[in-house]
Scaffold this motif. Structure first.
Motif, mmCIF file in Angstrom:
data_model
loop_
_atom_site.group_PDB
_atom_site.id
_atom_site.type_symbol
_atom_site.label_atom_id
_atom_site.label_comp_id
_atom_site.label_asym_id
_atom_site.label_seq_id
_atom_site.Cartn_x
_atom_site.Cartn_y
_atom_site.Cartn_z
ATOM 1 N N PHE A 35 -5.701 -53.669 62.706
ATOM 2 C CA PHE A 35 -6.456 -53.033 61.641
ATOM 3 C C PHE A 35 -6.734 -51.513 61.875
ATOM 4 C CE2 PHE A 35 -10.828 -51.584 60.344
ATOM 5 C CZ PHE A 35 -10.292 -51.586 58.982
ATOM 6 N N PRO A 37 -8.313 -48.344 61.118
ATOM 7 C CA PRO A 37 -8.911 -47.435 60.098
ATOM 8 C C PRO A 37 -8.780 -45.977 60.668
ATOM 9 C CG PRO A 37 -10.074 -48.544 61.790
ATOM 10 C CD PRO A 37 -9.039 -49.153 61.937
ATOM 11 N N GLU A 38 -8.855 -45.068 59.671
ATOM 12 C CA GLU A 38 -9.065 -43.780 60.013
ATOM 13 C C GLU A 38 -10.601 -43.449 60.374
ATOM 14 O OE1 GLU A 38 -7.317 -41.040 57.232
ATOM 15 O OE2 GLU A 38 -7.944 -39.117 58.525
ATOM 16 N N LYS A 49 -11.836 -56.731 53.525
ATOM 17 C CA LYS A 49 -10.767 -57.579 53.192
ATOM 18 C C LYS A 49 -9.436 -57.538 54.051
ATOM 19 C CE LYS A 49 -7.336 -58.475 49.075
ATOM 20 N NZ LYS A 49 -7.233 -57.911 47.941
ATOM 21 N N CYS A 235 -0.515 -53.568 54.881
ATOM 22 C CA CYS A 235 -1.409 -52.375 54.156
ATOM 23 C C CYS A 235 -1.307 -52.666 52.758
ATOM 24 C CB CYS A 235 -0.581 -51.226 54.922
ATOM 25 S SG CYS A 235 0.899 -51.018 53.915
ATOM 26 N N THR A 236 -1.957 -51.617 52.083
ATOM 27 C CA THR A 236 -2.340 -51.731 50.702
ATOM 28 C C THR A 236 -1.207 -51.220 49.852
ATOM 29 O OG1 THR A 236 -3.890 -49.918 50.897
ATOM 30 C CG2 THR A 236 -4.883 -51.946 50.561
ATOM 31 N N SER A 276 -13.679 -45.398 47.575
ATOM 32 C CA SER A 276 -12.967 -44.591 48.458
ATOM 33 C C SER A 276 -13.998 -43.758 49.424
ATOM 34 C CB SER A 276 -12.145 -43.456 47.607
ATOM 35 O OG SER A 276 -12.660 -42.031 47.618
HETATM 36 P P1 ATP Z 1 -10.235 -45.261 51.661
HETATM 37 O O1 ATP Z 1 -9.180 -45.153 50.480
HETATM 38 O O2 ATP Z 1 -11.558 -45.916 51.111
HETATM 39 O O3 ATP Z 1 -10.432 -43.671 51.941
HETATM 40 P P2 ATP Z 1 -8.213 -45.636 53.352
HETATM 41 O O4 ATP Z 1 -7.137 -46.346 53.046
HETATM 42 O O5 ATP Z 1 -8.149 -44.184 53.506
HETATM 43 O O6 ATP Z 1 -9.548 -45.994 52.522
HETATM 44 P P3 ATP Z 1 -8.285 -46.197 56.309
HETATM 45 O O7 ATP Z 1 -9.281 -45.960 57.067
HETATM 46 O O8 ATP Z 1 -6.938 -45.813 56.225
HETATM 47 O O9 ATP Z 1 -8.985 -45.821 54.908
HETATM 48 O O10 ATP Z 1 -8.123 -47.706 56.140
HETATM 49 C C1 ATP Z 1 -7.913 -48.887 57.320
HETATM 50 C C2 ATP Z 1 -7.217 -50.121 56.609
HETATM 51 O O11 ATP Z 1 -7.887 -50.659 55.795
HETATM 52 C C3 ATP Z 1 -5.820 -49.843 56.037
HETATM 53 O O12 ATP Z 1 -5.033 -50.700 56.348
HETATM 54 C C4 ATP Z 1 -6.299 -49.734 54.573
HETATM 55 O O13 ATP Z 1 -5.016 -50.217 53.901
HETATM 56 C C5 ATP Z 1 -7.239 -50.816 54.345
HETATM 57 N N1 ATP Z 1 -8.225 -50.907 53.304
HETATM 58 C C6 ATP Z 1 -8.628 -49.528 52.890
HETATM 59 N N2 ATP Z 1 -9.531 -49.696 51.638
HETATM 60 C C7 ATP Z 1 -9.072 -50.834 51.323
HETATM 61 C C8 ATP Z 1 -9.374 -51.812 50.288
HETATM 62 N N3 ATP Z 1 -10.308 -51.108 49.107
HETATM 63 N N4 ATP Z 1 -8.872 -53.120 50.112
HETATM 64 C C9 ATP Z 1 -8.384 -53.629 51.312
HETATM 65 N N5 ATP Z 1 -7.967 -52.924 52.177
HETATM 66 C C10 ATP Z 1 -8.154 -51.600 52.365
#
Ligand code: ATP
Ligand code: MG
Length: 566
Positions: A35, A37-38, A49, A235-236, A276
């Motif tokens: 997992f 996260p940034e 999720k 990833c998404t 977001s």
């Molecule tokens: P945001 O779009 O909210 O800023 P992000 O994708 O920039 O989220 P990250 O910290 O990069 O945030 O996300 C960490 C992980 O969580 C990534 O693998 C991302 O694909 C997943 N993720 C983020 N938002 C969602 C979501 N709404 N549903 C499922 N997975 C998510």
């Protein structure tokens, strides 16, 4: 983690794919997910999720399986330690454990720099002096190819020298970038010589001033996966078009410890909220909510403070499953999972939000008694508790009407109602203040109706209401929540999403009176205030003697109704 809450065993395209990999003996049968996260904000329910998927796979496919928690901290300008701490807390609270596998992409900066140098040596990367605007303008469009940079054919020696000097801090921000040399005519724009390093003289939350250039996400992410021997990088869907670049890097960099591959699933979107981090940050920074953990926020910390349980969130994530198309999930589905869980675990209690005093004229002045009330009808082992009762009580203002419409079964002048677990009372007199507001009801009770008894020849009493003994009650603040936005998809509207905030998303009730057992209420325990909903102690503002409760969710389940109709 025991998964006794599992709704039903599920399979999906990702699990099928992993089974196939195992059957083919890929990676010696190992399944290693992450997992990533940034640390630029707090986690939200969408992240849950991804957490449930990645950590869940590690549990399901064990013992040769694990999930890493990796902070993707390659952008020093937006990242903070506060976010790192909250993310760790939230993942743990959801019930997952990364063991010793906690990583930071910033720990790989030296290795990543080496891999970039390797691409330069192989003639697969070059330093470009064009401005960011020029690079954008020469990238081409979906229908026309890009044009080569005049710096595309620099010699390996020159590139090596310039890249080293970029690291040494010789050039200003934006003066140069490092680009992968792939194909300016590729139909996939991500392959048109993507930027993989930029100069950025900014202090990093972990590496301080050690670096004056930082890798781009599309470069750092696949190589970090490979460094950690990740097998399945999930990833998404937005990243689907980045997959060819992911694969290009894994193929063209030599000496990588692992050979991960990327697959995509649909992100979670929920009705009546935004997801977001950029938007959530605006809500916090511009004061529309009271911090990241405001109980109206879709953040894990907000849901936790509101009284959500990790079990409910996990069941919800399982229920929605995995798909390859984007959709918006009805928040009622999340609330449904929550109610199912709270119904099983919540202790029942009596609370009156907007009290009217009731005086039982035939009840002795200084007497009191204790009524046995059931703690949780769903859990016999939780037993009963003695709830005090005396001559003066509080009932909720809603439970009395002077001129009720037909079908109203609660208290009215001359009418009767049953006090839950106690007896029936009849109203004889309504006392009001100068403004005409009801302040007191003079009633009598009927001893023959105790323990649910219905003496013959009496008119049937249909209504049952909750009550609190006035002499024993403890005051509290109660916060009621509604949707944060007035529209289902605030993201999809023309207005700025902040214009669509629901002005009634928070109602603070300062008049509540609770049964005295709630003086001992804890943050960990969930409660059902009978007929009012599920409530939890606010972990931030509640103090002994000055209790604050959050309504987690109401009792009514509109989703269940919808399902029944379907
Ligand atoms: P945001 O779009 O909210 O800023 P992000 O994708 O920039 O989220 P990250 O910290 O990069 O945030 O996300 C960490 C992980 O969580 C990534 O693998 C991302 O694909 C997943 N993720 C983020 N938002 C969602 C979501 N709404 N549903 C499922 N997975 C998510
Ligand atoms: Mg991201």
């Amino acid at each position: 983690m025991a998964d006794s809450e599992s709704p039903k065993p599920r399979t999906d395209f990702i699990r099928d794919m992993i089974h196939a990999d195992q059957a083919a003996g890929r990676n010696d049968g190992w399944v290693i997910t992450r997992f990533p996260p940034e640390p630029n904000g707090y986690l939200h329910i969408g992240h849950a999720k991804s957490i449930c998927l990645n950590f869940g796979l590690a549990e399901e496919f064990g013992p040769k399986a694990r999930c890493h928690l990796r902070f993707d901290d390659t952008n020093p300008t937006k990242e903070e330690t506060e976010y790192v701490d909250s993310i760790e807390q939230d993942v743990r609270w959801l019930g997952f454990d990364w063991g010793e596998h906690l990583y930071f992409a910033s720990d790989y900066f030296e290795a990543l720099y080496g891999y970039a140098m390797q691409l330069i040596e192989k003639g697969l990367a070059y330093v470009d002096d064009q401005t960011p605007e020029q690079i954008r303008e020469t990238r081409g469009t979906l229908t026309s190819p890009g044009t080569d940079s005049p710096f595309r054919n620099r010699s390996v020696e020159e590139n090596r020298d310039l890249f080293a000097r970029m690291r040494a801090g010789e050039f200003a921000n934006g003066a140069k970038v490092l680009r992968a040399k792939i194909d300016m005519a590729s139909p996939n724009i991500n392959l048109r010589d993507p930027v993989i390093y930029r100069i950025l003289k900014a202090a990093h939350h972990r590496t301080g001033d050690a670096w004056s250039l930082y890798p781009m996400y599309d470069f750092a992410h696949p190589l970090s996966d490979a460094i950690e021997s990740i097998t399945h990088s999930l990833c998404t869907l937005e990243f689907e078009h980045h997959r060819p670049l992911y694969e290009w890097l894994i193929q063209n960099v030599d000496g990588l410890p692992g050979q991960p591959y990327q697959r995509e699933f649909a992100r979670l979107n929920l009705t009546y909220t935004v997801m977001s981090k950029r938007k959530l940050l605006r809500l916090v920074k511009e004061g529309f909510v009271n911090g990241w953990d405001d109980p109206r926020m879709p953040t894990i910390s907000g849901l936790r403070r509101r009284g959500y349980t990790p079990e409910a969130i996990r069941v919800f994530c399982k229920t929605i499953g995995l798909t390859k198309f984007n959709a918006v999930t009805d928040v009622a589905l999340l609330e449904h999972a929550l109610r199912e869980d709270l119904n099983r675990r919540a202790l029942r209690a009596f609370a009156v939000l907007d009290p009217i005093k009731v005086v039982l004229e035939n009840y002795p002045e200084d007497a009191e008694e204790f009524i046995d009330c059931v703690n949780n009808p769903e859990d016999e082992a939780s037993g009963t508790r003695p709830v005090p009762l005396c001559r003066e009580l509080f009932i909720d203002r809603d439970d009395f009407m002077e001129e009720p419409p037909p079908g109203y079964h609660r208290l009215r002048p001359g009418g009767e109602v049953r006090l839950r677990y106690a007896f029936c009372i009849q109203c004889h007199e309504v006392i009001k203040d100068e403004s005409g507001r009801v302040t007191e009801l003079r009633c009598t009770y009927d001893d023959a109706t105790r323990h649910g008894k219905k003496p013959e020849g009496r008119p049937k009493v249909k209504g049952i209401i909750h009550w609190v003994s006035a002499r024993h009650a403890i005051p509290a603040e109660v916060r009621l929540y509604d949707r944060l936005f007035t529209v289902e998809q605030p993201d999809a509207m023309e207005q700025d999403f902040t214009e669509l905030l629901n002005p009634e998303s928070l109602t603070v009730v300062t008049t509540a009176q609770l049964e005295p057992s709630l003086a001992e209420a804890t943050v960990a325990q969930r409660y059902q205030f009978e007929r009012l909903g599920y409530f939890a102690v606010d972990a931030v503002d509640s103090k002994p003697g000055a209790l604050v409760f959050n309504r987690t969710v109401g009792l009514k389940d509109s989703w269940a109704k919808q399902m029944a109709k379907a």
